[in-house]
Scaffold this active site. Structure first.
Site, PDB file in Angstrom:
ATOM      1  N   ASP A 157      15.663  48.787   9.567  1.00  0.00           N
ATOM      2  CA  ASP A 157      16.623  48.224  10.515  1.00  0.00           C
ATOM      3  C   ASP A 157      16.464  48.848  11.895  1.00  0.00           C
ATOM      4  O   ASP A 157      17.071  48.381  12.864  1.00  0.00           O
ATOM      5  CB  ASP A 157      18.055  48.446  10.022  1.00  0.00           C
TER       6      ASP A 157
ATOM      7  N   ASP B 114      18.435  40.052   0.975  1.00  0.00           N
ATOM      8  CA  ASP B 114      18.870  41.400   1.343  1.00  0.00           C
ATOM      9  C   ASP B 114      19.503  42.115   0.158  1.00  0.00           C
ATOM     10  O   ASP B 114      19.855  41.494  -0.856  1.00  0.00           O
ATOM     11  CB  ASP B 114      19.859  41.323   2.514  1.00  0.00           C
TER      12      ASP B 114
ATOM     13  N   LYS C 181      15.703  35.043   3.592  1.00  0.00           N
ATOM     14  CA  LYS C 181      15.732  36.501   3.744  1.00  0.00           C
ATOM     15  C   LYS C 181      16.647  37.046   2.650  1.00  0.00           C
ATOM     16  O   LYS C 181      17.842  36.753   2.633  1.00  0.00           O
ATOM     17  CB  LYS C 181      16.250  36.890   5.131  1.00  0.00           C
TER      18      LYS C 181
ATOM     19  N   ASN D 198      22.059  45.563   0.247  1.00  0.00           N
ATOM     20  CA  ASN D 198      22.570  46.557   1.182  1.00  0.00           C
ATOM     21  C   ASN D 198      23.331  47.719   0.574  1.00  0.00           C
ATOM     22  O   ASN D 198      24.108  48.368   1.262  1.00  0.00           O
ATOM     23  CB  ASN D 198      23.452  45.864   2.235  1.00  0.00           C
TER      24      ASN D 198
ATOM     25  N   ASP E  69      21.232  34.384   9.890  1.00  0.00           N
ATOM     26  CA  ASP E  69      21.514  35.629   9.175  1.00  0.00           C
ATOM     27  C   ASP E  69      22.921  35.612   8.578  1.00  0.00           C
ATOM     28  O   ASP E  69      23.540  34.560   8.416  1.00  0.00           O
ATOM     29  CB  ASP E  69      21.291  36.816  10.118  1.00  0.00           C
TER      30      ASP E  69
END
Length: 717
Positions: free
Chosen positions: A528, A459, A457, A461, A343
């Site tokens: 989340d 993302d 992944k 944000n 991550d």
């Protein structure tokens, strides 16, 4: 007739016109029909939408309401389209020209050309009917045939009309960590609007899905309804307008807020797809229609397989080194995971990514954390028999980054205003082709340099605030639309080069969950919030529109007073993964998790590709019950979750659905803690499908303990 026309022009009654010149235009699936007709003055009307009727009944229908209402003429309701011509005329008059149909395997597309007789502007309405799935996809193309630019201020994907005694809207609202909270309410006279203006992460406050039930609230198994979703990753808007004669108009499309669009001569504007299904058998059938359509036509590799992954975030956050990550590979293998996902925190050198305040945009390995580079980790993972994946957030930048210092003109921010941050970051200007090339190269370089990289992944944000594109200059109203289109251009390029690598669509939780994005992504991150109790409600909400194979669900340490089994059982409702410190597990917990992963893989085809039946809603009782049944009805998986029952709560039997009444099914509880036995008195017994669907099962035979769960397998013998 003269008096009727006067009333119509005065706006005192709906636009009800009599069809005379062109035969009916029928868009039909196995169980539903949308019928359009043409009036004597060449207006296109919607004459019927509902359950499939005999051809003779459909042929006898005439009249209706205008299918795609325009602004500036006699219409006084919310228009589907509004255009301002170069001479300042703000009206559009659309008349039928022609229509045609073309077929492909399992689907048929009907296009209807409309034209303004004065200005020549062309609008084509498209409808693709998916026969077996009972789903219709609608979109619109608007072509400027004039010699000068025109201005679009409203441009719906579709507009549908209904006539019923009353209308009930089911919507899904929320926020970060509390996505898709279900609300149902009666629509009253006036306009109800559901919309987003967030630019990116557009689904946070309001999910772009809805259900409208006709003549009263629908249930899982009864009631007529339409379930709809817009395939668009940007700002969207639905309006539900109940007029003075109790007619309902549902308009869907891009949110026109701050998005007036200049259409150049010979330029065509294509709206997003509006996907909908009509069900006369309640919400459950609508969900199954959409799930089947999604797997077959919408989701990348929708009928394929998925990885069980272990994410390092909870174990390390941004504090790790190569040795610690390699140790985590072994922890993943311990529980049977297919993939390790690295991550946030692996990148940046001048500004290392040790927290969320720096480094975003500088996509080179942090030499202090990863001196041997990503290639070393990919190789080590492969040698240990596990895939390696990586986290990216390529649309974003920290002000404390080399990218920000080198390219301040690549960033969305207002001139003459202070920068406004979300999670200490800004949004890149994807409208700029140079930025598109940069984002594409971030992904392409990683996958080209490391061909064994097994997962990404992706993302996102933060939403857009203080948004201004240096690239667009005077056409700032194009930003919201062109940003989303630019994202698709990037994904098209990535998929052309790397068609099969799985990519998770993540946006700080469920900020992006739509079927246009899922053309390029294999799954999405619903929230989340991974608390098992909260996730029951979140995953329940998404299940109305999205199949289990798309819905990432991870076992974590979040969830007060929740056992590992309860959290695992909840995650097994969707696409199972882990984000937890496996090295803190007891030997018993390791053994349970390893067996749970093996059980999940064995059952995954039924979970991912079976028909979903929501049997008891957590909104109605302090428990949730749902099941997946294979298409051939030979195999099913049944989930039972007790949420927050009171000490003396007594629960009735649960009647199952989706089984063969004549088949005999063996019931067996699975995913038990090693060394324990099922407390279900009917465990390992055989029942007919008729018994299970008419008499049912007592799934809580003993004391109702909060935050406990069961998973049962049913196999036809």
């Amino acid at each position: 007739m003269k008096n009727l026309l006067s009333l119509l022009l005065a706006g005192l009654v709906p636009l009800l016109l009599r069809a005379q010149t062109v035969g009916p235009i029928t868009v039909e699936t196995r169980n539903s029909v949308l019928q359009l007709t043409v009036s004597g003055n060449k207006r296109l009307l919607q004459s019927y939408l509902g359950t499939k009727l005999p051809a003779t009944e459909l042929a006898a229908m005439s009249g209706g309401r205008e299918a795609y209402l325009t602004a500036g003429m006699e219409n006084q309701f919310e228009p589907a389209i509004r255009m301002v011509h170069a001479d300042g005329n703000p009206s559009l008059d659309l008349r039928y020209v022609s229509h045609k149909s073309s077929g492909a395997a399992g689907s048929q597309t009907t296009s209807i050309l409309l034209r303004d007789p004065v200005y020549g502007t062309e609008v084509t309405l498209y409808y693709t009917a998916y026969e077996n799935e009972d789903v219709i996809k609608a979109w619109t193309e608007i072509r400027n045939t004039e010699k000068k630019p025109v201005l679009l201020t409203q441009y719906a994907s579709a507009q549908l009309h209904f006539n019923a005694g009353e209308y009930w809207l089911t919507q899904f609202h929320g926020d970060w960590a509390r996505e898709v909270q279900l609300v149902e309410e009666k629509l009253t006279n006036g306009i109800k609007t559901l919309e987003s203006k967030l630019g990116t992460r557009t689904n946070f406050y309001q999910t772009q899905t809805f259900i409208v039930s006709l003549n009263g609230p629908s249930t899982e198994t009864s009631g007529e309804l339409i379930a709809g979703s817009l395939a668009w990753t940007g700002n969207y808007q639905y309006t539900f307008e109940v007029d003075q004669r109790e007619g309902l108009r549902v308009r869907s499309g891009i949110n026109p807020f701050a998005s007036e669009y200049h259409l150049q001569p010979n330029e065509t504007f294509r709206t997003p797809d509006f996907i909908f299904t009509f069900s006369a058998q309640g919400k459950g059938q609508a969900s199954r229609n959409l799930h089947r359509w999604a797997r077959n036509y919408a989701v990348l590799d929708g009928n394929g397989s998925r990885y069980v992954l272990l994410n390092n975030w909870e174990a390390t956050h941004t504090n790790f080194n190569e040795q610690r990550l390699v140790e985590l590979f072994d922890e993943g293998r311990k529980i049977g995971a297919d993939l390790f996902l690295l991550d946030d925190g692996w990148f940046g050198n001048k500004y290392p990514r040790n927290d969320d305040k720096a480094g975003l945009g500088d996509w080179q390995e942090d030499r202090s954390k990863l001196p041997s580079g990503i290639g070393y980790l990919v190789k080590e993972a492969k040698q240990k028999g596990i895939g390696f994946g990586i986290w990216l957030e390529p649309e974003m930048v920290n002000p404390k980054s080399e990218l920000y210092e080198k390219h301040p003109d690549w960033i969305l921010k207002l001139p003459n205003r202070e920068e406004n941050y979300g999670r200490n970051q800004l949004v890149l200007d994807l409208v700029n082709p140079a930025v598109q090339d940069f984002v594409f190269s971030v992904v392409d370089d990683l996958l080209t340099k490391h061909p064994d990289l097994a997962f990404i992944k992706w993302d996102c944000n933060r939403s857009m605030t203080n948004a201004y594109s240096p690239y667009l200059k005077e056409k700032q109203s194009h930003l919201y639309v062109d940003y989303t289109r630019s994202l698709y251009k990037i994904m098209q390029r990535i998929r052309a080069r790397h068609p099969k690598v799985p990519i998770m669509l993540c946006a700080g939780g469920g900020g992006r969950t739509d079927y246009e994005a899922l053309k390029y992504f294999t799954e999405f991150w619903p929230s989340d919030n991974t608390d098992g109790l909260e996730r029951i409600f979140i995953q329940w909400g998404y299940s109305y529109f999205f199949p289990a194979i798309t819905m990432s669900a991870h076992v974590t340490s979040m969830g007060k007073n929740q056992s590992l089994k309860f959290r695992t059982d909840v995650a097994m409702m969707g696409k199972l993964g882990y984000d937890i410190r496996v090295n803190s597990f007891t030997p018993e917990e390791v053994a349970f998790s390893r067996e749970a992963v093996a059980t999940y893989k064995r059952l995954s085809d039924v979970i991912w590709k079976g028909d979903l039946y929501r049997l008891v809603s957590p909104y109605d009782e302090p428990r949730a019950v749902l099941m997946y049944a294979s298409e051939d009805k030979r195999h099913a998986v049944l989930y039972h979750y007790l949420t927050t029952p009171r000490r003396k709560d007594m629960f009735g039997r649960v009647k199952l659905q989706g089984l063969d009444p004549a088949a005999r099914y063996r019931l067996r509880e699975v995913n038990l803690i090693p060394g324990t036995r099922s407390t279900q008195p009917d465990n390992n017994k055989v029942f007919t499908g008729e018994h299970l669907m008419t008499i049912g099962l007592n799934l809580a035979p003993g004391r109702a303990n909060p935050l406990t769960s069961n998973i049962y397998e049913l196999v036809a013998e």
